[in-house]
Write a protein that holds these residues in place. Structure first.
Motif, short mmCIF file in Angstrom:
data_model
loop_
_atom_site.label_atom_id
_atom_site.label_comp_id
_atom_site.label_asym_id
_atom_site.label_seq_id
_atom_site.Cartn_x
_atom_site.Cartn_y
_atom_site.Cartn_z
N PRO A 45 8.86 -67.69 7.57
CA PRO A 45 9.95 -68.04 8.49
C PRO A 45 10.80 -69.22 8.02
O PRO A 45 11.90 -69.42 8.52
CB PRO A 45 9.21 -68.39 9.79
N SER A 46 10.27 -70.00 7.05
CA SER A 46 11.02 -71.17 6.57
C SER A 46 12.05 -70.82 5.51
O SER A 46 12.78 -71.70 5.05
CB SER A 46 10.03 -72.20 5.99
N THR A 47 12.14 -69.54 5.13
CA THR A 47 13.14 -69.15 4.14
C THR A 47 14.53 -69.53 4.61
O THR A 47 14.89 -69.26 5.76
CB THR A 47 13.08 -67.63 3.90
N PRO A 48 15.34 -70.17 3.78
CA PRO A 48 16.67 -70.61 4.21
C PRO A 48 17.58 -69.47 4.62
O PRO A 48 17.41 -68.32 4.17
CB PRO A 48 17.22 -71.32 2.96
N ALA A 49 18.54 -69.78 5.46
CA ALA A 49 19.52 -68.80 5.91
C ALA A 49 20.55 -68.50 4.82
O ALA A 49 21.21 -67.45 4.86
CB ALA A 49 20.23 -69.28 7.17
N GLU A 50 20.68 -69.40 3.86
CA GLU A 50 21.58 -69.17 2.73
C GLU A 50 20.83 -68.47 1.61
O GLU A 50 19.73 -68.88 1.25
CB GLU A 50 22.15 -70.50 2.23
N PRO A 51 21.40 -67.42 1.05
CA PRO A 51 20.69 -66.65 0.03
C PRO A 51 20.55 -67.38 -1.29
O PRO A 51 21.37 -68.24 -1.64
CB PRO A 51 21.57 -65.40 -0.13
N SER A 52 19.49 -67.04 -1.99
CA SER A 52 19.26 -67.55 -3.34
C SER A 52 18.54 -66.45 -4.12
O SER A 52 17.97 -65.53 -3.53
CB SER A 52 18.42 -68.83 -3.31
N PRO A 53 18.53 -66.50 -5.45
CA PRO A 53 17.86 -65.46 -6.22
C PRO A 53 16.39 -65.32 -5.85
O PRO A 53 15.64 -66.31 -5.85
CB PRO A 53 18.03 -65.93 -7.67
N LEU A 54 15.98 -64.12 -5.51
CA LEU A 54 14.60 -63.88 -5.11
C LEU A 54 13.64 -64.22 -6.24
O LEU A 54 12.56 -64.76 -6.00
CB LEU A 54 14.42 -62.41 -4.71
N PHE A 85 13.64 -50.51 -7.33
CA PHE A 85 13.57 -51.97 -7.20
C PHE A 85 14.39 -52.63 -8.30
O PHE A 85 14.31 -52.26 -9.48
CB PHE A 85 12.12 -52.45 -7.31
N ASP A 86 15.17 -53.64 -7.92
CA ASP A 86 15.94 -54.42 -8.89
C ASP A 86 15.78 -55.90 -8.55
O ASP A 86 16.57 -56.48 -7.80
CB ASP A 86 17.42 -54.03 -8.85
N PHE A 87 14.73 -56.48 -9.09
CA PHE A 87 14.40 -57.86 -8.76
C PHE A 87 15.33 -58.86 -9.43
O PHE A 87 15.32 -60.04 -9.10
CB PHE A 87 12.94 -58.15 -9.11
N THR A 88 16.13 -58.41 -10.38
CA THR A 88 17.09 -59.32 -11.01
C THR A 88 18.29 -59.57 -10.10
O THR A 88 18.97 -60.59 -10.24
CB THR A 88 17.58 -58.74 -12.34
N ARG A 89 18.56 -58.66 -9.17
CA ARG A 89 19.69 -58.79 -8.26
C ARG A 89 19.28 -59.26 -6.86
O ARG A 89 20.10 -59.79 -6.10
CB ARG A 89 20.42 -57.46 -8.12
N TYR A 125 18.19 -54.98 0.39
CA TYR A 125 17.49 -56.17 -0.06
C TYR A 125 16.94 -56.00 -1.48
O TYR A 125 17.15 -56.85 -2.35
CB TYR A 125 16.35 -56.49 0.90
N PHE A 126 16.24 -54.90 -1.71
CA PHE A 126 15.48 -54.76 -2.95
C PHE A 126 16.18 -53.99 -4.07
O PHE A 126 15.79 -54.10 -5.23
CB PHE A 126 14.12 -54.10 -2.67
N GLU A 130 21.93 -57.24 -1.85
CA GLU A 130 22.74 -57.60 -0.70
C GLU A 130 22.12 -58.78 0.07
O GLU A 130 20.91 -59.00 0.04
CB GLU A 130 22.87 -56.42 0.26
N ASN A 131 22.98 -59.51 0.77
CA ASN A 131 22.55 -60.58 1.67
C ASN A 131 22.32 -59.97 3.05
O ASN A 131 23.26 -59.71 3.79
CB ASN A 131 23.62 -61.67 1.73
N VAL A 132 21.05 -59.74 3.41
CA VAL A 132 20.76 -59.05 4.67
C VAL A 132 20.82 -59.98 5.88
O VAL A 132 20.49 -59.57 6.99
CB VAL A 132 19.39 -58.35 4.62
N ALA A 133 21.27 -61.22 5.67
CA ALA A 133 21.51 -62.12 6.80
C ALA A 133 22.99 -62.26 7.11
O ALA A 133 23.37 -62.84 8.13
CB ALA A 133 20.92 -63.50 6.51
N ASP A 134 23.84 -61.71 6.25
CA ASP A 134 25.28 -61.80 6.44
C ASP A 134 25.72 -60.87 7.58
O ASP A 134 25.43 -59.68 7.56
CB ASP A 134 25.99 -61.41 5.15
#
Length: 237
Positions: A45-54, A85-89, A125-126, A130-134
């Motif tokens: 739950p502490s994951t930030p609301a702003e996206p960053s590389p997974l 799956f594309d973990f680079t994106r 997501y995977f 995409e930013n699934v919080a946008d």
């Protein structure tokens, strides 16, 4: 038969488990009697609301040395299930808002719309980075799944559903859910992890017999997950 699937959009094994369970359900003779709903869970739950590389966030959590092996294993499993799956994106981002939209889908548009949206969010997501919080992207995903655009826009502009989703997550934790995906059948029997489709089919058949001739007992024993890891089958808190 009621099946509740506790999962997080940020869990790759939840994606695999969804595909495998759907294959099992397609082979189950009484599939029309099965009611599937997706329940929220947040691994972090502490994951930030702003996206960053997974990839960067996972490297911090599991160590860069372990990451390539984990991702390679998931890519192999995903290919077998039709998942690219594309973990680079992929982007790490807080999933609470996405869970709220899934709650809206189930509450106002039905289980089929919720399942379609769940699949769309997992792919976003995977596989698509995409930013699934946008809010704008969430709206498009929801419309693709059959939700009404105006309703989704108004919903995202409010705090509606926030308390309900957090309450469901708390209830899952009280039930003892510590890893996802966790499949709960009839509110009594739990199966943890992305089991093979054949295993899910066996569980469905066992639960059906339990319902017909209730005599206690357990439909399945949930396998344990490794602590703080995305091991084969599930992701643990």
């Amino acid at each position: 038969m009621k099946v509740e699937i506790y999962s997080d959009i940020a869990c790759p094994w939840c994606y695999v488990g969804k595909r495998r369970f759907e294959r099992a359900l397609a082979a189950f003779p009484s599939a029309e009697d099965v009611r599937v709903t997706y329940r929220p869970y947040q691994l972090d739950p502490s994951t930030p609301a702003e996206p960053s590389p997974l990839r960067e966030r996972l490297a911090e959590k599991f160590g860069a040395a372990n990451l390539d092996g984990m991702n390679a294993r998931l890519a192999e499993v995903g290919t077998a299930e039709g998942i690219g799956f594309d973990f680079t994106r992929a982007l790490s981002v807080n999933t609470l808002t996405a869970h709220r939209v899934l709650w809206l889908a189930l509450t106002e548009f039905g289980a089929a719309a919720q399942a379609a949206l769940k699949d769309r969010l997992l792919a976003a997501y995977f596989a698509e980075g995409e930013n699934v919080a946008d809010h704008a992207r969430l709206t498009e995903f929801a419309v693709e799944a059959g939700l009404n655009r105006d309703r989704v826009v108004a919903f995202l502009a409010s705090d509606e559903g926030t308390d309900e989703v957090r309450r469901e997550i708390a209830e899952a934790q009280e039930m003892g859910v510590t890893a996802v995906p966790t499949f709960v059948f009839e509110g009594k029997w739990a199966v943890q992890g992305a089991q093979e489709a054949s295993t899910f089919l066996q569980v469905l058949e066992q639960v059906r017999e339990q319902i017909r001739e209730p005599s206690g007992g357990s439909a399945a024993t949930a396998p344990a997950a490794d602590d703080d890891a995305c091991a084969d089958g599930s992701c643990a808190v």
